[in-house]
Scaffold this active site. Structure first.
Site, mmCIF file in Angstrom:
data_model
loop_
_atom_site.group_PDB
_atom_site.id
_atom_site.type_symbol
_atom_site.label_atom_id
_atom_site.label_comp_id
_atom_site.label_asym_id
_atom_site.label_seq_id
_atom_site.Cartn_x
_atom_site.Cartn_y
_atom_site.Cartn_z
ATOM 1 N N GLY A 104 0.825 -1.211 0.000
ATOM 2 C CA GLY A 104 0.000 0.000 0.000
ATOM 3 C C GLY A 104 0.857 1.257 0.000
ATOM 4 N N ASP A 226 0.926 1.660 8.725
ATOM 5 C CA ASP A 226 0.478 0.922 9.911
ATOM 6 C C ASP A 226 1.456 1.041 11.079
ATOM 7 O OD1 ASP A 226 -1.481 0.191 8.196
ATOM 8 O OD2 ASP A 226 -1.195 -1.960 8.364
ATOM 9 N N TYR A 270 -24.546 13.042 17.774
ATOM 10 C CA TYR A 270 -23.995 11.819 17.182
ATOM 11 C C TYR A 270 -22.818 11.284 17.966
ATOM 12 C CZ TYR A 270 -26.394 13.104 12.833
ATOM 13 O OH TYR A 270 -27.324 13.428 11.895
ATOM 14 N N GLU A 358 -8.776 -0.844 12.634
ATOM 15 C CA GLU A 358 -9.230 -1.745 11.569
ATOM 16 C C GLU A 358 -9.004 -3.216 11.925
ATOM 17 O OE1 GLU A 358 -8.113 -1.619 6.886
ATOM 18 O OE2 GLU A 358 -6.466 -1.836 8.273
HETATM 19 P P1 FBP Z 1 1.004 -2.035 3.784
HETATM 20 O O1 FBP Z 1 1.209 -3.029 4.883
HETATM 21 O O2 FBP Z 1 1.320 -2.543 2.448
HETATM 22 O O3 FBP Z 1 1.719 -0.752 4.075
HETATM 23 O O4 FBP Z 1 -0.525 -1.635 3.724
HETATM 24 C C1 FBP Z 1 -1.244 -1.472 4.888
HETATM 25 C C2 FBP Z 1 -2.618 -0.954 4.642
HETATM 26 O O5 FBP Z 1 -2.618 0.439 4.501
HETATM 27 C C3 FBP Z 1 -3.509 -1.445 5.782
HETATM 28 O O6 FBP Z 1 -3.615 -0.498 6.797
HETATM 29 C C4 FBP Z 1 -4.793 -1.806 5.091
HETATM 30 O O7 FBP Z 1 -5.446 -2.855 5.736
HETATM 31 C C5 FBP Z 1 -4.329 -2.263 3.761
HETATM 32 O O8 FBP Z 1 -3.197 -1.495 3.471
HETATM 33 C C6 FBP Z 1 -5.386 -2.120 2.690
HETATM 34 O O9 FBP Z 1 -4.799 -2.334 1.458
HETATM 35 P P2 FBP Z 1 -5.504 -2.532 0.068
HETATM 36 O O10 FBP Z 1 -6.954 -2.228 0.196
HETATM 37 O O11 FBP Z 1 -4.782 -1.600 -0.847
HETATM 38 O O12 FBP Z 1 -5.229 -3.930 -0.315
#
Ligand code: FBP
Length: 694
Positions: A104, A226, A270, A358
């Protein structure tokens, strides 16, 4: 009304051209900002010095499969006072370097490339840098572009990974390794820099091993919003305090969350429920909590440690052991959340801001068990049938039917007898959207895709249900401000004291709570009649009905997901400086012939002049972990340390932030990232707190 301007005139007007241009002043300012350089990078040819004082316990599997890089030491980039001409020539020789984004996006990635580019060109303008396109796919499929000065300049200090784009492909087979090597050989690369998270750095280690004989070096760079790539030695020395991108994403989330806090305390209607990224670790939640002082933040790592003392006590009395007392259940979690909501409501605050990580489900016992079991079933199905589970059972009903058949023994489950009738029954009690979420396809690294699951919905649905129960029991009520009560009673010419004694549990208190047994207009009337304040045939006086209605809670939520927005944000000053120097560190490591090392900077928490560029042996960070139902060698994710200063400070302050009292809320407004100006904070709060020593 004046006559309409001619459109051509309007669009070509310098003011209109300026304000409608794709490039605004902020972008111009960002692109022209020169990050600070660690002094060593202005001092010429460097050398790498092993740092044997930093040690790690090697995983046996890592020793077995990564024999050529497992014995790497931590290396410090340092300066050699007397460099021979030959050494200078070798250091400054023409090089070809490949870079690839993996995983990501994280703010600052472009600056890593800028750091490598500037440093490479400084030593030899003839050196070339190639960027692989679309992440590891570009490496395997030999899709690349030569990175030019213009490309670098257009992306300096800018967010995203758009210069090369990115992908999540895992280079996990001999074939993909060979193809990657072929690509690098054909390009004549000296080295490859992998800018990625824990899984991508794992990939980098395997590539380094595979490329060893070829002489092509592989260096990793710790990226992920993260924040779960953090490196400590066995003695507790911090070598990498945080991955890049974490600060920028946390600041972006926090700005949004604090805006919601502002909205919440204005409209007072809210509960804003904010799910923030972090697929496993809750670092981003902790940082956002410290940044915003949200009323309630859930830290997954803490929930995992939860022990239900009541259950333990009961079990002890019965001379048994209740294993279910250890760890948090969804039901218990919903109780914890309700407790905060109810306590705030008692002080008239039927609103608030909550942050949910998350990856929280990873820390909830019963859900984690499902995730592990389902991973195993899917992995076994794929292996046995040489087919993909998700292609074979594309819809939820088909997947559920397969699981049911396993539980009923209709399918030979000898290799994975882990799904029994009880599992099937419990699983089918979950709402369909959640079952679907738990069965979602794992990513290419075998990670559960938390971002695809409506975690906050499952939790908040349970919270709403339990709040309903608490409302029925008369426990969940909105406190009425005593002053308001007096005004209403005076306007209705009613005696506040006698009515107060009949309807409130705490007459005379600053916030008045309607008695628990008054849960309807009927029970309200009964209370007044039994206190001889009215006859059964009369109607309840209008001011009292008004007061009662004000005390009746209506729980309304707005849910928000902060993730993609933050990871696509422009980097903070901290991340701009950090990443630019990481890029330069990567260059100095590969120029010093390092391979299988991750570029890092020690002392991030200290003044910039004390930052220290180092290389960390990736192979030493690895351990065996369950992925797609199998044990795999991967870099160990770093979770929130419950003994850290940051967590302990948050824990000590959180009751104040719940603000279930007469005082105001304590929200903090971190504001937007200020790229220019003195007031921009220069590092994450968690980092600052964790650096405080006695
Ligand atoms: P990386 O570990 O590759 O840095 O990505 C983490 C992240 O941002 C998480 O927080 C999230 O769960 C995930 O990517 C979502 O990634 P995608 O929807 O692009 O597959």
């Amino acid at each position: 009304m004046g006559s309409e301007l001619e459109l051509d005139y309007l669009l070509n007007h310098p003011i209109a051209e300026n304000v409608t241009s794709d490039v605004n002043i902020e972008t111009i300012e960002r692109r022209s900002f020169s990050p600070k350089k660690i002094p060593i990078f202005s001092q010429g040819v460097s050398l790498l010095k092993d740092q044997p004082q930093y040690s790690f316990i090697n995983d046996k599997e890592s020793e077995r499969v990564l024999p050529d890089i497992i014995h790497n030491q931590v290396q410090k980039v340092t300066i050699n006072g007397q460099v021979s001409e030959a050494e200078k020539r070798e250091f400054s020789r023409k090089r070809k370097i490949g870079v690839v984004f993996s995983g990501g996006p994280a703010p600052g990635g472009h600056n890593v490339i800028a750091g490598i580019y500037d440093e490479v060109k400084k030593y030899n303008v003839k050196s070339k840098i190639f960027g692989f396109l679309m992440g590891p796919d570009g490496l395997v499929e030999s899709r690349y572009t030569e990175i030019t000065q213009d490309m670098v300049d257009a992306h300096r200090n800018m967010g995203g990974f758009s210069m090369l784009k990115t992908g999540r492909t895992k280079i996990d087979s001999k074939k993909k390794m060979d193809l990657s090597l072929e690509t690098c050989r054909n390009l004549g690369l000296d080295a490859l820099v992998v800018i990625g998270g824990d899984d991508s750095n794992t990939n980098a280690a395997f590539l380094a091993q595979h490329f060893k004989a070829s002489g092509i070096k592989v260096i990793g760079v710790p990226k992920t919003i993260d924040g779960d790539i953090q490196v400590k030695t066995d003695q507790g020395d911090v070598l990498c305090a945080i991955s890049f991108g974490f600060h920028s994403a946390a600041r972006a989330f926090s700005q949004n969350i604090s805006n919601l806090a502002n909205d919440g305390k204005s409209t007072v209607k809210y509960w804003h429920v904010c799910k923030v990224m972090g697929r496993v670790a809750s670092h981003l939640t902790l940082e956002s909590a410290l940044q915003t002082h949200a009323n309630l933040s859930l830290i997954g790592e803490e929930l995992a440690e939860y022990v239900d003392q009541d259950r333990l006590k009961k079990a002890k009395e019965n001379k048994t052991v209740d294993y279910n007392a250890f760890g948090m259940t969804l039901r218990h979690l919903s109780r914890v959340i309700c407790d905060t909501i109810v306590r705030r409501a008692a002080f008239g605050k039927n609103y608030g801001v909550m942050i949910v990580p998350e990856g929280i489900l990873e820390f909830i016992n019963e859900i984690q068990v499902f995730i592990i079991k389902l991973n195993k079933i899917i992995a076994e199905y794929n292996t046995i049938h040489d087919l993909d589970f998700h292609r074979s059972f594309p819809v939820l009903t088909a997947k559920l039917d397969y699981l049911r058949r396993i539980s009923q023994g209709m399918i030979d489950t000898t290799p994975f007898p882990i799904w029994n009738l009880r599992d099937d029954e419990l699983f089918n009690q979950l709402p369909p959207f959640f079952r679907e979420g738990l069965l979602v396809e794992r990513d290419l690294h075998g990670n559960f895709q938390f971002s695809q699951v409506k975690t906050e919905k499952i939790i908040m649905d349970m919270v709403k249900e339990y709040l309903g129960v608490l409302k029925e029991q008369g426990i969940y009520k909105i406190g009425i401000e005593a002053e308001e009560y007096q005004v209403i009673m005076a306007a209705g010419h009613l005696d506040p004291d006698s009515y107060g004694a009949a309807i409130f549990r705490n007459p005379g208190a600053p916030y008045l709570l309607v008695k628990e047994n008054i849960i309807s207009q009927k029970t309200l009337k009964q209370a007044l009649v039994s206190n001889k304040l009215m006859d059964g045939d009369d109607s309840v006086p209008a001011p009292i009905v008004d007061i009662y209605k004000k005390s009746e809670p209506n729980f309304k939520t707005q849910t928000h997901f902060y993730g993609y927005d933050g990871r696509g944000s422009d980097p903070t000053h901290f991340d701009c400086n950090y990443t630019y120097n990481l890029g330069m560190t990567a260059f100095h490591l590969l120029a010093g012939n390092a391979t299988g090392q991750m570029a890092a900077i020690r002392n991030l928490e200290l003044g910039f002049d004390q930052w220290e560029p180092i290389g960390i042996p990736i192979a030493k960070l690895m351990h065996l972990e369950e992925r797609k139902g199998k044990l795999e060698l991967v870099i160990e994710k770093s979770l929130v340390d419950l003994n850290s200063n940051a967590f302990r400070a948050y824990k000590a302050l959180r009751e104040k932030w719940v603000a279930a009292d007469l005082g105001p809320d304590h929200y903090r407004q971190p504001g937007p990232v200020r790229f220019s100006g003195e007031t921009e904070e220069d590092r994450p709060i968690t980092l600052v707190l964790n650096s405080i020593r006695a």
